[in-house]
Design an enzyme around this catalytic site. Structure first.
Site, PDB file in Angstrom:
ATOM      1  N   SER A  24      23.112 -24.665 -31.173  1.00  0.00           N
ATOM      2  CA  SER A  24      21.665 -25.132 -30.873  1.00  0.00           C
ATOM      3  C   SER A  24      21.323 -23.346 -32.343  1.00  0.00           C
ATOM      4  CB  SER A  24      21.510 -24.945 -29.589  1.00  0.00           C
ATOM      5  OG  SER A  24      21.267 -25.201 -29.193  1.00  0.00           O
ATOM      6  N   LEU A  25      20.952 -24.490 -33.106  1.00  0.00           N
ATOM      7  CA  LEU A  25      19.923 -23.135 -34.450  1.00  0.00           C
ATOM      8  C   LEU A  25      18.709 -22.964 -33.552  1.00  0.00           C
ATOM      9  CD1 LEU A  25      20.872 -21.824 -36.583  1.00  0.00           C
ATOM     10  CD2 LEU A  25      19.753 -23.672 -38.012  1.00  0.00           C
ATOM     11  N   ASN A  26      17.249 -24.100 -33.655  1.00  0.00           N
ATOM     12  CA  ASN A  26      16.651 -23.558 -33.281  1.00  0.00           C
ATOM     13  C   ASN A  26      15.526 -22.741 -34.225  1.00  0.00           C
ATOM     14  OD1 ASN A  26      17.070 -25.283 -31.644  1.00  0.00           O
ATOM     15  ND2 ASN A  26      17.813 -23.468 -29.895  1.00  0.00           N
TER      16      ASN A  26
ATOM     17  N   GLU B  18      21.860 -31.055 -12.648  1.00  0.00           N
ATOM     18  CA  GLU B  18      21.218 -32.979 -12.986  1.00  0.00           C
ATOM     19  C   GLU B  18      21.965 -33.381 -13.754  1.00  0.00           C
ATOM     20  OE1 GLU B  18      16.363 -32.928 -11.971  1.00  0.00           O
ATOM     21  OE2 GLU B  18      17.109 -31.727 -13.915  1.00  0.00           O
TER      22      GLU B  18
ATOM     23  N   CYS C 133      17.352 -18.852 -22.339  1.00  0.00           N
ATOM     24  CA  CYS C 133      16.691 -19.829 -23.409  1.00  0.00           C
ATOM     25  C   CYS C 133      15.557 -19.664 -23.200  1.00  0.00           C
ATOM     26  CB  CYS C 133      17.231 -20.748 -24.191  1.00  0.00           C
ATOM     27  SG  CYS C 133      18.775 -20.215 -24.178  1.00  0.00           S
TER      28      CYS C 133
ATOM     29  N   CYS D 170      15.518 -33.008 -23.301  1.00  0.00           N
ATOM     30  CA  CYS D 170      16.562 -31.625 -23.586  1.00  0.00           C
ATOM     31  C   CYS D 170      15.467 -30.855 -22.827  1.00  0.00           C
ATOM     32  CB  CYS D 170      16.613 -31.834 -24.990  1.00  0.00           C
ATOM     33  SG  CYS D 170      18.038 -31.333 -25.688  1.00  0.00           S
TER      34      CYS D 170
ATOM     35  N   SER E 185      28.221 -28.523 -26.281  1.00  0.00           N
ATOM     36  CA  SER E 185      27.069 -27.370 -27.523  1.00  0.00           C
ATOM     37  C   SER E 185      26.839 -26.790 -26.965  1.00  0.00           C
ATOM     38  CB  SER E 185      25.596 -28.793 -26.827  1.00  0.00           C
ATOM     39  OG  SER E 185      24.705 -28.245 -27.639  1.00  0.00           O
TER      40      SER E 185
ATOM     41  N   CYS F 233      13.606 -23.745 -21.794  1.00  0.00           N
ATOM     42  CA  CYS F 233      14.600 -24.273 -21.447  1.00  0.00           C
ATOM     43  C   CYS F 233      14.094 -24.066 -19.865  1.00  0.00           C
ATOM     44  CB  CYS F 233      16.017 -23.948 -21.863  1.00  0.00           C
ATOM     45  SG  CYS F 233      17.245 -24.270 -20.717  1.00  0.00           S
TER      46      CYS F 233
ATOM     47  N   CYS G  69      21.923 -20.953 -15.637  1.00  0.00           N
ATOM     48  CA  CYS G  69      22.452 -20.957 -16.916  1.00  0.00           C
ATOM     49  C   CYS G  69      22.123 -19.039 -16.876  1.00  0.00           C
ATOM     50  CB  CYS G  69      21.525 -21.422 -18.120  1.00  0.00           C
ATOM     51  SG  CYS G  69      22.609 -21.159 -19.917  1.00  0.00           S
TER      52      CYS G  69
ATOM     53  N   GLY H  26      23.327 -25.759 -18.087  1.00  0.00           N
ATOM     54  CA  GLY H  26      24.255 -24.177 -18.526  1.00  0.00           C
ATOM     55  C   GLY H  26      25.005 -24.605 -19.686  1.00  0.00           C
ATOM     56  N   GLU H  27      25.499 -23.269 -19.982  1.00  0.00           N
ATOM     57  CA  GLU H  27      26.432 -23.301 -21.010  1.00  0.00           C
ATOM     58  C   GLU H  27      27.566 -23.411 -21.288  1.00  0.00           C
ATOM     59  OE1 GLU H  27      25.817 -22.520 -24.590  1.00  0.00           O
ATOM     60  OE2 GLU H  27      28.199 -22.293 -24.701  1.00  0.00           O
TER      61      GLU H  27
ATOM     62  N   ASN I 275      10.112 -30.878 -24.993  1.00  0.00           N
ATOM     63  CA  ASN I 275       9.971 -31.333 -24.193  1.00  0.00           C
ATOM     64  C   ASN I 275       9.095 -30.595 -23.474  1.00  0.00           C
ATOM     65  OD1 ASN I 275      11.216 -34.393 -24.608  1.00  0.00           O
ATOM     66  ND2 ASN I 275      13.253 -33.693 -24.525  1.00  0.00           N
TER      67      ASN I 275
ATOM     68  N   CYS J 213      25.073 -37.296 -20.407  1.00  0.00           N
ATOM     69  CA  CYS J 213      24.320 -35.478 -20.440  1.00  0.00           C
ATOM     70  C   CYS J 213      25.454 -34.801 -19.198  1.00  0.00           C
ATOM     71  CB  CYS J 213      23.110 -35.041 -21.086  1.00  0.00           C
ATOM     72  SG  CYS J 213      22.547 -33.804 -21.197  1.00  0.00           S
TER      73      CYS J 213
HETATM   74  S1  SF4 Z   1      19.032 -24.053 -23.176  1.00  0.00           S
HETATM   75 FE1  SF4 Z   1      20.794 -24.062 -22.858  1.00  0.00          FE
HETATM   76  S2  SF4 Z   1      22.661 -22.407 -22.824  1.00  0.00           S
HETATM   77 FE2  SF4 Z   1      19.450 -22.024 -23.176  1.00  0.00          FE
HETATM   78  S3  SF4 Z   1      18.915 -21.605 -21.032  1.00  0.00           S
HETATM   79 FE3  SF4 Z   1      19.029 -23.965 -21.720  1.00  0.00          FE
HETATM   80  S4  SF4 Z   1      20.918 -23.967 -20.657  1.00  0.00           S
HETATM   81 FE4  SF4 Z   1      21.142 -22.282 -20.418  1.00  0.00          FE
END
Ligand code: SF4
Length: 344
Positions: A215-217, A94, A118, A334, A192, A121, A114, A160-161, A291, A107
């Site tokens: 992405s600190l989080n 997507e 995370c 996100c 990112s 996510c 991925c 994806g990363e 989200n 985006c």
């Molecule tokens: S936040 Fe980004 S790096 Fe983490 S699992 Fe989702 S897509 Fe992968």
């Protein structure tokens, strides 16, 4: 599966070589690139200044992007559109188009699934299926531009990363910034990462001139590990050091992305520690309201939580912005991007 060569995967030199092998003059490469990269044309038959014979040869051996938009959905306010791309091998990704005031940001996804896992996510829950090719990333750009208008900014922040598919992402960045292809300014492109230190080291070493978002989080090692398993091998202290080096070597400041999760990472203590990191790096903080995704135990912060978090950062002299839940009604926010793995 399409066995034609995707022209989007070729550099200008490679395209010239391919044309030379077909007995064509090199100026044809320029004409073809103008159609593809400036006019975003994918159909060789529409490239009317090419001889009919060349168009037929191109049609037989090449394609412009190996996939197509299968479905798209538009948010209630009409300003966010999410497209699902079906790829040549049946996999899907997507990508999202967002109008923020008059600026059109897209985006893009860099992988099917991925491997980072995370916990907040939806893509992380899919696991990794495969990397996207350069052409598959550029296809997202071309289709979103054709449908939604000229693009002002690109963020590699979809599925994806990006730093785990570094070579192909850099190939796409090359095409986006190349004057003979998309001719975008480098500063309009952001990569990112959830904090892949070796990847950031490569960006520094190879002098990749794009913006970097981290992405600190959570400002705490344990908190980051709980949200992003990759952080066990990429310690926060080392991440801060490499970001420092990035700023020093490139003269560009990083942006810290912070997905705000109700009751998890939204306390004043988190805000204060985040402010210390941001000040040390001279970085701005982009707060993103979580989200919700199906089956997740996390919840979106209340507007009061978000406001207090932002005000705490600002009171500690950190520039902070809040990204509200754009496109949430179509699961384009996100962390919400995911496709059901499985071929069509
Ligand atoms: S936040 Fe980004 S790096 Fe983490 S699992 Fe989702 S897509 Fe992968």
């Amino acid at each position: 599966m399409d066995t034609k060569q995707d022209i989007l995967d070729l550099t200008p030199d490679e395209l010239r070589e391919a044309l030379a092998a077909m007995g064509e003059k090199s100026f044809r490469a320029k004409q073809i690139m103008e159609w593809i990269y400036k006019k975003h044309e994918r159909d060789f038959a529409a490239m009317t200044n090419l001889a009919a014979g060349l168009r037929e040869k191109l049609e037989a051996g090449f394609c412009v992007g190996t996939g197509s938009v299968e479905t798209s959905s538009r948010s209630d306010d009409g300003r966010t559109v999410k497209c699902l791309f079906r790829l040549a091998d049946g996999e899907s990704v997507e990508a999202v188009s967002m109008y923020i005031e008059s600026r059109h940001t897209v985006c893009l996804s860099s992988q099917v699934g991925c491997s980072m896992g995370c916990t907040f996510c939806a893509t992380g829950g899919m696991g990794i299926v495969r990397d996207l090719t350069v052409g598959e990333m550029l296809l997202q750009f071309i289709e979103l531009s054709r449908r939604e208008g000229p693009i002002s900014r690109v963020v590699f922040m979809g599925m994806g990363e990006p730093l785990m598919n570094l070579e192909n992402v850099l190939g796409a960045v090359d095409a986006l910034t190349d004057g003979a292809r998309f001719a975008m300014g480098c500063r309009r492109i952001t990569i990112s990462t959830c904090g892949v230190i070796e990847g950031i080291r490569q960006l520094i070493r190879r002098k990749v001139p794009v913006r970097l978002a981290i992405s600190l989080n959570s400002p705490f090692q344990k908190g980051r590990e709980a949200l992003m398993p990759i952080c066990k091998d990429n310690q926060l202290k080392d991440l801060i050091d490499i970001c420092d080096e990035y700023t020093e070597q490139t003269s560009r400041r990083v942006t810290l992305e912070y997905v705000l999760l109700k009751g998890v990472n939204s306390s004043p203590r988190h805000a204060e520690a985040t402010a210390r990191i941001a000040r040390g790096l001279d970085a701005k903080v982009n707060v993103i309201e979580y989200n919700p995704v199906d089956g997740s135990t996390f919840a979106s912060p209340t507007s009061t939580e978000t406001r207090i978090f932002r005000e705490t950062l600002e009171s500690l002299n950190v520039f902070a912005t809040v990204r509200y839940r754009r496109g949430r009604d179509i699961d384009a926010g996100c962390g919400q991007l995911a496709t059901k793995h499985g071929k069509a």
